[in-house]
Design a protein around this motif. Structure first.
Motif, short mmCIF file in Angstrom:
data_model
loop_
_atom_site.label_atom_id
_atom_site.label_comp_id
_atom_site.label_asym_id
_atom_site.label_seq_id
_atom_site.Cartn_x
_atom_site.Cartn_y
_atom_site.Cartn_z
N LYS A 1 2.69 -5.84 -5.82
CA LYS A 1 1.77 -6.90 -5.37
C LYS A 1 0.59 -7.02 -6.34
N GLY A 2 0.05 -5.87 -6.74
CA GLY A 2 -1.08 -5.86 -7.69
C GLY A 2 -0.69 -6.57 -8.98
N LEU B 1 1.66 -8.79 -9.46
CA LEU B 1 1.91 -10.22 -9.23
C LEU B 1 0.59 -10.97 -9.01
N GLU B 2 -0.34 -10.32 -8.35
CA GLU B 2 -1.64 -10.98 -8.14
C GLU B 2 -2.33 -11.21 -9.49
N GLU B 3 -2.18 -10.23 -10.37
CA GLU B 3 -2.76 -10.40 -11.72
C GLU B 3 -2.15 -11.60 -12.43
N LEU B 4 -0.91 -11.89 -12.09
CA LEU B 4 -0.22 -13.03 -12.72
C LEU B 4 -0.50 -14.34 -11.99
N GLY B 5 -1.32 -14.25 -10.96
CA GLY B 5 -1.75 -15.47 -10.27
C GLY B 5 -1.05 -15.76 -8.95
N HIS B 6 -0.16 -14.89 -8.49
CA HIS B 6 0.52 -15.14 -7.22
C HIS B 6 -0.46 -14.97 -6.05
N ILE B 7 -0.34 -15.85 -5.11
CA ILE B 7 -1.21 -15.79 -3.93
C ILE B 7 -0.40 -15.27 -2.76
N PHE B 8 -0.85 -14.16 -2.17
CA PHE B 8 -0.15 -13.57 -1.02
C PHE B 8 -0.83 -14.00 0.26
N LYS B 9 -0.02 -14.25 1.26
CA LYS B 9 -0.59 -14.72 2.53
C LYS B 9 -0.61 -13.61 3.58
N SER B 10 0.33 -12.69 3.46
CA SER B 10 0.50 -11.71 4.55
C SER B 10 0.09 -10.31 4.11
N LYS B 11 0.14 -9.42 5.07
CA LYS B 11 -0.12 -8.01 4.77
C LYS B 11 1.21 -7.25 4.68
N THR B 12 2.31 -7.95 4.62
CA THR B 12 3.60 -7.27 4.66
C THR B 12 4.03 -6.80 3.28
N ASP B 13 4.90 -5.81 3.31
CA ASP B 13 5.52 -5.35 2.06
C ASP B 13 6.57 -6.37 1.58
N THR B 14 7.19 -7.06 2.55
CA THR B 14 8.30 -7.98 2.23
C THR B 14 7.88 -9.11 1.31
N GLU B 15 6.64 -9.56 1.44
CA GLU B 15 6.24 -10.76 0.71
C GLU B 15 6.33 -10.58 -0.81
N VAL B 16 6.34 -9.33 -1.28
CA VAL B 16 6.47 -9.16 -2.74
C VAL B 16 7.84 -9.67 -3.22
N ILE B 17 8.82 -9.69 -2.34
CA ILE B 17 10.18 -10.05 -2.79
C ILE B 17 10.26 -11.51 -3.25
N PRO B 18 9.87 -12.49 -2.40
CA PRO B 18 9.97 -13.88 -2.89
C PRO B 18 9.11 -14.12 -4.13
N HIS B 19 7.94 -13.47 -4.18
CA HIS B 19 7.07 -13.70 -5.34
C HIS B 19 7.66 -13.10 -6.62
N LEU B 20 8.27 -11.96 -6.47
CA LEU B 20 8.88 -11.33 -7.66
C LEU B 20 10.07 -12.18 -8.14
N ILE C 1 11.42 -0.69 4.52
CA ILE C 1 10.10 -0.46 3.91
C ILE C 1 10.24 -0.49 2.40
N ILE C 2 9.40 -1.30 1.76
CA ILE C 2 9.36 -1.33 0.30
C ILE C 2 8.23 -0.38 -0.11
N GLU C 3 8.60 0.77 -0.56
CA GLU C 3 7.58 1.80 -0.79
C GLU C 3 6.63 1.45 -1.93
N ASN C 4 7.11 0.74 -2.95
CA ASN C 4 6.24 0.44 -4.11
C ASN C 4 5.67 -0.98 -4.05
N TYR C 5 5.55 -1.52 -2.81
CA TYR C 5 5.10 -2.92 -2.73
C TYR C 5 3.67 -3.11 -3.22
N ALA C 6 2.81 -2.10 -2.99
CA ALA C 6 1.39 -2.27 -3.37
C ALA C 6 1.27 -2.44 -4.88
N GLN C 7 2.04 -1.66 -5.59
CA GLN C 7 2.00 -1.75 -7.05
C GLN C 7 2.53 -3.11 -7.52
#
Ligand code: AGP
Length: 607
Positions: free
Chosen positions: A111-112, A114-133, A103-109
């Motif tokens: 994700k927020g 990265l989204e501001e920087l234009g990253h597009i997330f496809k899933s609801k998972t915490d894991t997806e923040v890793i490849p985008h970061l 579990i990535i506890e700080n994924y919501a932060q």
């Protein structure tokens, strides 16, 4: 709990190897499966929700090109089991692929941001923040390794992760924080996995990855770094002597029945615990001012049995506590004088580890009993004993329960010896009986299995069962209820025989089964009275009795015989066998898959 896997082959396609590995990891989760490979600078991904065989049938997981691959078998924690939530997860450019357990506890932060920087997330998972970061950091000019390292340092929580990048097609980066991860090395490939058995058919040479470490897996080599300060860690591989077949079904239709049958062999290994481990553990227990036995599920039932063993054999009183209740129930009273004996076959159960963490923060002494060396519990324990049961694949704990009981029985004996609570003659008798236990279990399985099968057939349509036991057998009845519940979803009740004439009698109905566990210990006379009371109300009595117990035989509608003259502290090991078989045959007879109980996974590693 989920499973991750990765491999780099010297030649050939990685996809079929990943696929086979995921099948071996299926005990860790089975609601989705996915693979990614890299070939000629391009990432190939196949993934979907469903069991791996179904995903393969639909997508053919084996035809992905490339000799480097990642795989993931999922048990959802963030985001429902859907294709889009299935790992591997990718960045926006489809250049980085990630599989993760934890579990990535700080994924919501993250994700927020990265989204501001234009990253597009496809899933609801915490894991997806890793490849985008990682992608974000690559864009800033960092190398793949630097980007991964900075990303790992940004993540809070507990995780094991494996990462690939299209431009580094001969590298897998894998890392763990408070989670399990192992490396396998062979002449023809390198592997990483959530557990060792996954790559045992390919290699026995293994390295355990420790907390806070990143491993750079290359073509036939590996480099370990502490990802916080980048120190290099030299850790040579070790040879694991488990034979690969232990992770296969060996001709049995299900892992559960294979593992029930494996108990004699398993106990032969468990009763050969090294004296120095027992001595050390016993020394800590002996001087404990206050001893808590902490665990979940089946392991908690082993704790309950241990509380009787320790008290009766060594005059040591203990407090068995559900790990999930530990902090609330006794947390404030825990201090430097407290000792916690934590039991967890996986060594990764979240509630057990949380209780242990809490107790450590209050300076208590932590002792561990687990089946998985290298698990988190082994790393946080002052002293730990491995129950030596080998890997258990079935979700329902069977051989690991009797292995726990046998270790606890050995500890009880040692303690009794140390404290001078058992005479020399008795001690010799007990030790001899302990040595006979594997043969005793073998004989029970050989002689009683068919009978249990028939009893299961007779009662399999009943909507509930009542279980009764007294003394140490109450641990057996609780465990039997759990086995029936998890494999059959039958909501049975367990009561102490002493409670028969309380409210429980309301549930007794003509023809409904009441199962009594009746070894010939100090409780035998009383349990016979309890049976008579329930029988008088028309219940069908099923009794687990010692061979030749004519008194109970005459009261029972059905009975199963275990061996006579087994001392009380060992009786749970033999009495649970027919009841494990009962749960198994009930499940199979009712058309259920005992290895994949509804909504359950092998270990609850996140909360
Ligand atoms: C037992 O059959 C269950 N699978 C479950 O109750 C299990 O015992 C519990 O989750 C604790 O697991 P552990 O021993 O790995 O900590």
């Amino acid at each position: 709990m989920v499973g991750i896997f990765g491999c780099i082959l010297k030649e050939g396609n990685a996809a079929p190897v990943v696929h086979e590995a995921l099948k071996r990891l299926e005990y860790r989760g089975y609601d989705s499966a996915g693979e990614a490979t890299i070939h000629e600078g391009k990432l190939y991904v196949k993934k979907d929700h469903g069991k791996i065989d179904d995903v393969h049938a639909q997508h053919n997981l084996d035809d992905l090109p490339g000799r480097i691959g990642l795989g993931h078998i999922r048990w959802a924690t963030h985001g429902a089991p859907m294709q889009v939530n299935t790992h591997p997860h990718l960045d926006c450019r489809k250049e980085v692929a990630v599989v993760q357990n934890g579990i990535i506890e700080n994924y919501a932060q993250i994700k927020g941001e990265l989204e501001e920087l234009g990253h597009i997330f496809k899933s609801k998972t915490d894991t997806e923040v890793i490849p985008h970061l990682i992608e974000e950091k690559l864009q800033k000019g960092l190398s793949f390794i630097e980007a991964a390292r900075e990303t790992l340092n940004r993540l809070e929580g507990s995780f094991a992760v494996a990462i690939v990048h299209v431009n580094d097609s001969n590298k897998i980066l894998c890392a763990q924080k408070e989670n399990s991860l192992a490396i396998g090395l062979s002449e023809t490939a390198v592997y990483c996995s959530s557990d060792i058995p996954t790559f045992l058919p390919m290699t026995k040479e293994t390295v355990l990855v420790e907390n806070g470490e990143l491993v750079i897996l290359g073509d036939g080599d590996y480099e370990i770094r502490d990802f916080a300060n980048w120190n290099q860690i030299v850790r040579p591989p070790k040879l694991i002597d488990w034979i690969p077949e232990v992770a296969e079904k060996e001709g049995f239709p299900y892992f559960m029945i294979k593992e029930i049958h494996a108990q004699p062999a398993c106990l032969r290994s468990t009763i050969r615990l090294q004296e120095e481990y027992l001595d050390l553990m016993t020394a800590f227990l002996d001087r404990a001012k206050e001893l808590f036995l902490v665990a979940c599920g089946t392991s908690y039932h082993a704790c309950l049995a241990a509380s009787y063993m320790f008290s009766k054999m060594a005059f040591l009183s203990t407090h068995p506590v559900y790990a999930s209740e530990f902090i609330e129930q006794v947390g404030k009273s825990v201090n430097i004088d407290s000792t916690i004996l934590a039991l967890s076959q996986s060594g990764e159960t979240a509630d057990t580890l949380a209780a242990v963490d809490y107790a450590r923060s209050r300076a208590a002494t932590i002792l561990g009993l687990t089946n998985v060396v290298g698990s988190t519990l082994t790393r946080v324990s002052r002293v730990f004993i491995c129950q030596q049961a080998g890997p258990e694949i079935g979700v329902a704990a069977t051989k690991t329960f009797t292995a726990q009981l046998s270790v606890l029985a050995q500890i009880a004996l040692k303690l009794a010896e140390k404290r001078g609570k058992v005479s020399h003659v008795e001690m010799e008798h007990f030790k001899a009986k302990l040595r006979q236990i594997p043969n005793i279990i073998e004989k029970i399985i050989q002689t009683q299995e068919e009978k249990v099968k028939q009893i299961a057939k007779k009662y399999r349509d009943k909507p509930y069962f009542l279980f009764f036991g007294r003394g140490i057998s109450s641990a057996v009845t609780l465990e039997s209820t759990l086995k029936l519940l998890e494999t059959n979803q039958i909501p049975s009740l367990t009561y102490s025989g002493g409670e028969v004439d309380g409210d429980i009698i309301n549930l007794v109905q003509p023809g409904y089964p009441a199962i009594f566990v009746c070894p010939k210990d100090d409780t035998h006379k009383k349990i016979a009275v309890d049976i008579a009371e329930v029988k008088a109300r028309g219940a069908s009595i099923v009794a687990i009795i010692e061979e030749g117990d004519e008194q109970i035989k005459s009261l029972a509608d059905d009975y199963v015989e275990v061996m006579k003259d087994v001392p009380e502290f060992l009786s749970p090991i033999q009495c649970i066998i027919p009841l494990q078989l009962f749960a198994y045959y009930m499940a199979v007879g009712r058309g259920l898959d005992p290895d994949r109980p509804r909504h359950l996974t092998k270990a609850v590693t996140v909360k």
